[in-house]
Design an enzyme around this catalytic site. Structure first.
Site, PDB file in Angstrom:
ATOM      1  NE  ARG A   1      12.674  -3.590  19.877  1.00 18.56           N
ATOM      2  CZ  ARG A   1      12.690  -3.048  21.081  1.00 18.56           C
ATOM      3  NH1 ARG A   1      12.578  -1.920  21.351  1.00 18.56           N
ATOM      4  NH2 ARG A   1      12.783  -4.013  22.334  1.00 18.56           N
TER       5      ARG A   1
ATOM      6  CB  SER B   1      13.716   6.724  20.857  1.00 24.60           C
ATOM      7  OG  SER B   1      13.049   5.556  20.561  1.00 24.60           O
TER       8      SER B   1
ATOM      9  CE  LYS C   1      15.749   0.057  20.219  1.00 28.20           C
ATOM     10  NZ  LYS C   1      16.856   0.840  20.233  1.00 28.20           N
TER      11      LYS C   1
END
Length: 213
Positions: free
Chosen positions: A42, A111, A140
């Site tokens: 990520r 998610s 995040k």
């Protein structure tokens, strides 16, 4: 080719800034030596070509450990790099569209942060879910509000798929999450920011295994 087997037990989600000079590939390899079972790339700030190169380097680093590489959100990067799968969020491409592009042999994660999100999620094309954020997380910015152990359990009991807990998880939280129904824990800073990622991963796996009895 068939869909690769995957183990959610200790799921490393990379953070390029937190990995620092050590780099993402070396951090992931160290985590794998310590027992990490799955790695997700990520890096929302990286440009496409840079991200593809990083994914290829990461895939090569994980090859000796036979760990699958999952790419966050970017189906194009996963396809270009030969990664084994993609993880998408609620605001990303719909699971059915992601599956159509990836094909039947890729791992697809989604998610889910609440019963409301679960109610509008198509889990049919999905292989596993990431439930969270468990705690507040600085890695995040759009992760949503923390759901805690009760929130995790509330969502977990409604889902038949394998599930990994994510969001602000430190080593001391692993046991209660496994006891709460998690098939594994996903961590970012607990490994990426650790002085010794291998030792950090080993400690996390020991706690996970102890919770499993």
């Amino acid at each position: 080719m068939t869909r690769p087997a995957f183990d959610l037990s200790l799921y490393l989600v990379t953070d390029t800034a937190l990995c620092g000079a050590r780099g993402v590939a070396e951090t992931a390899a160290a985590a794998a030596r310590g027992g990490a079972t799955l790695v997700q790339l990520r890096d929302p700030l990286a440009k496409t070509r840079e991200l593809v190169e990083l994914a290829r380097a990461l895939k090569a680093a994980l090859e000796p450990f036979r760990l699958p590489l999952i790419v966050n959100d970017r189906i194009d990067v996963a396809l270009a790099s030969g990664a084994e799968g993609v993880h998408i969020g609620q605001k990303d491409m719909a699971p059915a569209d992601a599956r159509a592009l990836l094909g039947a042999d890729a791992v697809l994660g989604l998610s889910v942060g609440s019963l409301e999100e679960l109610a509008v999620s198509d889990l049919a094309p999905v292989d596993y879910v990431g439930i969270g954020p468990y705690r507040g997380t600085a890695t995040k910015q759009d992760a949503g509000e923390a759901i805690g152990l009760f929130g995790f359990r509330t969502v977990r009991e409604k889902i038949d798929l394998p599930a990994v807990a994510i969001g602000g998880i430190k080593a001391e939280h692993a046991g209660e999450l496994i006891a709460g129904g998690a098939d594994g824990v996903a961590v970012v800073s607990a490994i990426c920011a650790a002085p010794d990622p291998e030792a950090a991963a080993r400690d996390l796996m020991a706690r996970i295994n102890a919770a499993r009895g």
